[in-house]
Design an enzyme around this catalytic site. Sequence first.
Site, PDB file in Angstrom:
ATOM      1  N   HIS A 151      26.004   7.301   5.935  1.00  0.00           N
ATOM      2  CA  HIS A 151      25.608   7.604   7.319  1.00  0.00           C
ATOM      3  C   HIS A 151      24.110   7.418   7.539  1.00  0.00           C
ATOM      4  CE1 HIS A 151      29.331  10.475   7.629  1.00  0.00           C
ATOM      5  NE2 HIS A 151      29.629   9.247   7.226  1.00  0.00           N
ATOM      6  N   GLU A 244      34.803   5.293  17.343  1.00  0.00           N
ATOM      7  CA  GLU A 244      34.530   5.312  18.779  1.00  0.00           C
ATOM      8  C   GLU A 244      33.868   4.032  19.273  1.00  0.00           C
ATOM      9  OE1 GLU A 244      33.518  10.135  18.840  1.00  0.00           O
ATOM     10  OE2 GLU A 244      32.018   8.679  19.502  1.00  0.00           O
ATOM     11  N   TYR A 254      26.681  13.013  22.665  1.00  0.00           N
ATOM     12  CA  TYR A 254      27.986  12.459  22.334  1.00  0.00           C
ATOM     13  C   TYR A 254      28.803  13.355  21.398  1.00  0.00           C
ATOM     14  CZ  TYR A 254      26.796   8.672  25.251  1.00  0.00           C
ATOM     15  OH  TYR A 254      26.480   7.958  26.383  1.00  0.00           O
TER      16      TYR A 254
END
Length: 472
Positions: A151, A244, A254
């Site tokens: 990430h 997404e 978000y």
Amino acid sequence: MTNRRYLIAIAFITGFAFVSSFTVKNNRDETSVFFKIDTLATNLTVPWQITFLPDRTMLFTERPGQVRLYRNGKLYEKPALQVNDIKAETKTGLLGMVIHPAFNQNHFIYIAHNYGENNHLWLRVVRYEFKNDSLINPRTLIEQIPAARNHTGCRLVFGPDQKLYISTGDADQPILAQDLKTFNGKILRLNDDGSIPADNPFIKNDTAHKEIWSYGHRNPQGLTFEPATKKLYATEHGPTGGDEVNIIQKGGNYGWPVIHHQEARAGMITPLLEYTPSIGPSEATFYNANAFPQLKNNLIVACLRGESILRIEMDKGKVIKQEILLKKQYGRIRSIVVGPDGYLYISTSNFDLPESKGERPYDMILRLRPSYTKDNQIAQTISSNNKTAKTENTPAMMFKQLCASCHGDKLQGTETVYSLLGGKFKHGADKLSIINNISNGIINKGMPAWNGAISKKDIGRLADYMLRESIK
């Protein structure tokens, strides 16, 4: 704030047998797309980003730290740049790259890469000048963006406003995606010299990083502007599904990790599209060239876990139809761009541990050209469902959403993570140790910290579930 969500169910179709020159035939003949595929470069190691110079020279990054050149059908042996202080571990290394909109005047190229400092992993964005086939005169625009083995982002794109947009991952610390005092899990916006635009949404917030454009992201790896509307679209990796496609709003939240998948909460934006099971969306681009008229204004997404290209037909912001192309033909696809000739260029990401086995011939860059030879292969159509289901917050569901991608759905482990069955917890097998590991993570091993992302009560329930399931 009014938000719109489309729940997408993917019905995978097996048995495809594409060859180097193949056909993708859709249900509607007028939208059929036929490809011929050329192999341009092989034996690469995770070519993360492809881009083109105005003279049609191709540049691409390789994650171990090189920027390579491809010109007139030849891959140059000498790199345009070798980053010496690169930190390349699992998902980290040399990542995004973009050329300045006024490249012909200033010859600026921007790259993002990970580096180590004070026993921490970070991300920085650097501007270079391209001269004599080399990148010179580095100028750091932003650094000390928290990174991790997972990430870490990071896609770079210039907008119609001539601003530089940068995506960052949550760096395995999910709750920090909601913290405006950190760069974790954000989309950033800078001027081309690294200064902060005066109209950024948090410019007057004394406790926020002024570079932030949007927040609450998990790991966005695709950024692209829709030519007609000038809207920014982002693709994002979700937790065990829940991938997404978002339309990015100025100052928008978000939701990660407070909401994900099909969940909703006031003040948080749910995705335009959501994908479960995971497709692993990477780079995205809107097709706005002429070589493939059937793809005009389509959103095209490179898929890693899905090992395919996702085609999304759009009409004034509304999704009309979706299809999967190249399913399981070339493995994981990382970068996808439209070349100056209007053809599609893609890079594979198969030497991409831990998801892949890293087997030779490593990775490739491929060119997709139009073909008018019809075979019998068909594209895989994705059905859509506008209903939003309510997620039951059971320990089993939390484990599936947050832990199963690494530990397996039944704690059996994966190719890269050991099994927990039989109570084989290497970092403490008692409940307090498991709670501590869930709360604080084991960041250097790629395990996220969930403290604050889920309640202490749910962390306890999750620990009980893991203990119980491990000895069944």
